[in-house]
Design a protein around this motif. Structure first.
Motif: not given
Length: 107
Positions: A44-51
């Motif tokens: 799974l490839i997930i892009g998200c904000e640091d928090d």
């Protein structure tokens, strides 16, 4: 921004994907194959904000549990005969990589 690569068992992938989607994570799913037993995995490839990284890892961990299964082993030479003995192996769980993202474009 972070990029999370999570490798989970095919048996757990639907539950992980559903839980991530219901928590507003956008996920790309890739079919992959593992090494030792050549069992099917899902990356799974997930892009998200640091928090949001810890929340994503928590969701993946909750939905991908380790368990013990019996798997056939390769043939062994015993008493002048070849035989195949089953092995007890631990499967499931997740392997997670978190990478820094310098730039992100959605075109």
């Amino acid at each position: 921004m972070k990029l999370i690569l999570a490798i989970v068992s095919n048996d757990d992938s639907s539950a992980v994907l559903s839980a991530l989607n219901s928590n507003s994570f956008q996920v790309t799913k890739l079919a992959t194959t593992g090494g030792f037993l050549s069992l099917g995995n899902t990356t799974l490839i997930i892009g998200c904000e640091d928090d949001l990284v810890e929340k994503a890892i928590e969701i993946i961990g909750n939905e991908s549990k380790r368990r013990t299964e019996i798997a056939p082993s390769s043939a062994a030479f015993l008493n002048s005969e070849f035989s195949s003995m089953p092995l007890e192996v631990t499967v499931g769980g997740a392997t997670i990589f978190v990478l820094n993202v310098d730039q992100f474009y959605k075109l």
